[in-house]
Scaffold this motif. Structure first.
Motif, PDB file in Angstrom:
ATOM      1  N   SER A 152       0.822  -1.217   0.047  1.00  0.00           N
ATOM      2  CA  SER A 152      -0.038   0.146   0.099  1.00  0.00           C
ATOM      3  C   SER A 152       0.900   1.210   0.118  1.00  0.00           C
ATOM      4  N   LYS A 153       1.773   1.198   0.750  1.00  0.00           N
ATOM      5  CA  LYS A 153       2.914   2.473   0.813  1.00  0.00           C
ATOM      6  C   LYS A 153       3.897   2.593  -0.417  1.00  0.00           C
ATOM      7  N   VAL A 154       3.941   1.545  -0.838  1.00  0.00           N
ATOM      8  CA  VAL A 154       4.849   1.421  -2.187  1.00  0.00           C
ATOM      9  C   VAL A 154       3.967   2.184  -3.289  1.00  0.00           C
ATOM     10  N   ASP A 155       2.691   1.739  -3.333  1.00  0.00           N
ATOM     11  CA  ASP A 155       1.624   2.353  -4.345  1.00  0.00           C
ATOM     12  C   ASP A 155       1.394   3.741  -4.258  1.00  0.00           C
ATOM     13  N   GLU A 156       1.332   4.036  -2.963  1.00  0.00           N
ATOM     14  CA  GLU A 156       0.962   5.345  -2.424  1.00  0.00           C
ATOM     15  C   GLU A 156       2.075   6.492  -3.169  1.00  0.00           C
ATOM     16  N   LEU A 157       3.200   5.890  -3.063  1.00  0.00           N
ATOM     17  CA  LEU A 157       4.537   6.729  -3.570  1.00  0.00           C
ATOM     18  C   LEU A 157       4.850   6.662  -4.944  1.00  0.00           C
ATOM     19  N   GLY A 158       3.841   5.803  -5.799  1.00  0.00           N
ATOM     20  CA  GLY A 158       3.974   5.646  -7.139  1.00  0.00           C
ATOM     21  C   GLY A 158       4.979   4.642  -7.566  1.00  0.00           C
ATOM     22  N   GLY A 159       5.344   3.693  -6.564  1.00  0.00           N
ATOM     23  CA  GLY A 159       6.414   2.717  -7.115  1.00  0.00           C
ATOM     24  C   GLY A 159       5.740   1.311  -7.300  1.00  0.00           C
ATOM     25  N   LYS A 160       6.736   0.351  -7.236  1.00  0.00           N
ATOM     26  CA  LYS A 160       6.286  -0.977  -7.516  1.00  0.00           C
ATOM     27  C   LYS A 160       7.166  -1.856  -6.672  1.00  0.00           C
ATOM     28  N   ILE A 161       6.394  -3.079  -6.337  1.00  0.00           N
ATOM     29  CA  ILE A 161       7.270  -4.040  -5.355  1.00  0.00           C
ATOM     30  C   ILE A 161       7.006  -5.363  -5.955  1.00  0.00           C
ATOM     31  N   ASN A 162       8.009  -6.378  -5.704  1.00  0.00           N
ATOM     32  CA  ASN A 162       7.593  -7.705  -5.829  1.00  0.00           C
ATOM     33  C   ASN A 162       8.686  -8.413  -5.238  1.00  0.00           C
ATOM     34  N   ALA A 163       8.268  -9.777  -5.032  1.00  0.00           N
ATOM     35  CA  ALA A 163       9.120 -10.611  -4.236  1.00  0.00           C
ATOM     36  C   ALA A 163       9.317 -11.710  -5.277  1.00  0.00           C
ATOM     37  N   LYS A 164      10.275 -12.410  -4.924  1.00  0.00           N
ATOM     38  CA  LYS A 164      10.934 -13.633  -5.716  1.00  0.00           C
ATOM     39  C   LYS A 164      11.942 -14.427  -4.780  1.00  0.00           C
ATOM     40  N   ASN A 165      11.873 -15.643  -4.912  1.00  0.00           N
ATOM     41  CA  ASN A 165      12.988 -16.453  -4.344  1.00  0.00           C
ATOM     42  C   ASN A 165      14.416 -16.140  -4.920  1.00  0.00           C
ATOM     43  N   GLY A 166      15.363 -16.110  -4.089  1.00  0.00           N
ATOM     44  CA  GLY A 166      16.618 -16.030  -4.592  1.00  0.00           C
ATOM     45  C   GLY A 166      17.128 -17.017  -5.140  1.00  0.00           C
ATOM     46  N   ASN A 167      18.344 -16.943  -5.976  1.00  0.00           N
ATOM     47  CA  ASN A 167      19.039 -17.929  -6.580  1.00  0.00           C
ATOM     48  C   ASN A 167      19.472 -19.233  -5.814  1.00  0.00           C
ATOM     49  N   LYS A 168      20.049 -18.689  -4.416  1.00  0.00           N
ATOM     50  CA  LYS A 168      20.613 -19.494  -3.236  1.00  0.00           C
ATOM     51  C   LYS A 168      19.679 -19.598  -2.469  1.00  0.00           C
ATOM     52  N   GLY A 169      18.430 -19.745  -2.575  1.00  0.00           N
ATOM     53  CA  GLY A 169      17.449 -19.717  -1.269  1.00  0.00           C
ATOM     54  C   GLY A 169      17.120 -18.363  -0.639  1.00  0.00           C
ATOM     55  N   GLY A 170      16.026 -18.175   0.103  1.00  0.00           N
ATOM     56  CA  GLY A 170      15.739 -17.122   0.583  1.00  0.00           C
ATOM     57  C   GLY A 170      14.785 -16.242  -0.228  1.00  0.00           C
ATOM     58  N   VAL A 171      14.523 -15.073   0.246  1.00  0.00           N
ATOM     59  CA  VAL A 171      13.471 -14.201  -0.570  1.00  0.00           C
ATOM     60  C   VAL A 171      14.258 -12.845  -0.927  1.00  0.00           C
ATOM     61  N   GLU A 172      14.012 -12.314  -1.838  1.00  0.00           N
ATOM     62  CA  GLU A 172      14.440 -10.914  -2.582  1.00  0.00           C
ATOM     63  C   GLU A 172      13.150 -10.091  -2.864  1.00  0.00           C
ATOM     64  N   PHE A 173      13.045  -8.924  -2.012  1.00  0.00           N
ATOM     65  CA  PHE A 173      11.924  -8.139  -2.264  1.00  0.00           C
ATOM     66  C   PHE A 173      12.676  -7.070  -3.291  1.00  0.00           C
ATOM     67  N   ILE A 174      12.207  -6.598  -4.017  1.00  0.00           N
ATOM     68  CA  ILE A 174      12.626  -5.366  -4.905  1.00  0.00           C
ATOM     69  C   ILE A 174      11.549  -4.239  -4.933  1.00  0.00           C
ATOM     70  N   VAL A 175      11.958  -3.059  -4.571  1.00  0.00           N
ATOM     71  CA  VAL A 175      11.141  -2.105  -4.455  1.00  0.00           C
ATOM     72  C   VAL A 175      11.746  -1.016  -5.225  1.00  0.00           C
ATOM     73  N   ASN A 176      10.823  -0.498  -6.176  1.00  0.00           N
ATOM     74  CA  ASN A 176      11.292   0.370  -7.420  1.00  0.00           C
ATOM     75  C   ASN A 176      10.413   1.645  -7.149  1.00  0.00           C
ATOM     76  N   LEU A 177      11.175   2.836  -6.956  1.00  0.00           N
ATOM     77  CA  LEU A 177      10.539   4.018  -6.448  1.00  0.00           C
ATOM     78  C   LEU A 177      10.993   5.012  -7.439  1.00  0.00           C
ATOM     79  N   PRO A 178       9.801   5.867  -7.925  1.00  0.00           N
ATOM     80  CA  PRO A 178      10.298   6.815  -8.710  1.00  0.00           C
ATOM     81  C   PRO A 178      11.094   8.152  -7.927  1.00  0.00           C
ATOM     82  N   LYS A 179      12.193   8.626  -8.792  1.00  0.00           N
ATOM     83  CA  LYS A 179      12.630   9.992  -8.040  1.00  0.00           C
ATOM     84  C   LYS A 179      11.509  11.183  -8.104  1.00  0.00           C
ATOM     85  N   LYS A 180      10.766  11.316  -8.915  1.00  0.00           N
ATOM     86  CA  LYS A 180      10.019  12.377  -9.016  1.00  0.00           C
ATOM     87  C   LYS A 180      10.782  13.774  -9.199  1.00  0.00           C
TER      88      LYS A 180
END
Length: 184
Positions: A152-180
């Motif tokens: 919700s907060k990422v959306d409010e900032l006009g950004g995007k977020i996704n989650a994926k499993n890492g290559n060696k296990g674990g999770v990777e969250f990627i937050v993409n925020l516009p500079k504006k």
């Protein structure tokens, strides 16, 4: 001494920030639009958030790795970014508590976007699950609101977020925020 005064000042500042975060959580069902964008130093926010969660990480045997030797600035709402980072790092600490021991934070600037990656070496996620859905949780005492609030907060900032499993296990969250546009 000076160290004690500095620690007390940090505690006071973080309590104020936590009060703001708690108020945002309580208003989650009917969020009000905050549009006050200011010059925001991502490195500073990440370092403050790590400091806030350092004891929790230490008590869980987790090492938080972050190394950025230059400032990355964008036009944004610092409290929302701090809340996003707090929830993602805390989520990583909780996920790694029984399986895993490292959370790594990386930041890069690509075109007109700031990319923040938060990786852990915990158990990972089931690729079929939408971890950002409200009330979705894999934790015994979890509410399932942490990642929904993050999205919700990422959306409010006009950004995007996704989650994926890492290559060696674990999770990777990627937050993409516009500079504006930065008019300061």
């Amino acid at each position: 001494g000076n160290d004690f005064k500095e620690d007390l000042n940090t505690i006071r500042t973080e309590l104020e920030d936590l009060t703001d975060i708690l108020n945002e959580i309580l208003l989650y069902a009917s969020p009000k639009n905050q549009t006050h964008y200011v010059k925001t130093d991502i490195k500073n926010i990440i370092e403050k958030t790590i400091r806030l969660l350092s004891k929790e990480a230490q008590n869980s045997g987790i090492e938080i790795q972050f190394d950025l030797d230059y400032e990355i600035v964008l036009n944004s709402i610092p409290s929302k970014i701090k809340e996003i980072l707090f929830n993602l790092i805390l989520n990583g600490i909780q996920a790694c508590k029984d399986e895993g021991n490292i959370i790594k934070i990386e930041v890069e600037e690509i075109d007109n976007n700031i990319i923040i990656k938060i990786k852990d070496n915990g158990p990972g996620i089931d690729s079929e699950e939408d971890v950002f859905e409200p009330f979705f949780t894999t934790k015994e005492n979890g509410t399932g609101l942490g990642l929904a609030i993050v999205k919700s907060k990422v959306d409010e900032l006009g950004g995007k977020i996704n989650a994926k499993n890492g290559n060696k296990g674990g999770v990777e969250f990627i937050v993409n925020l516009p500079k504006k546009d930065m008019a300061w």
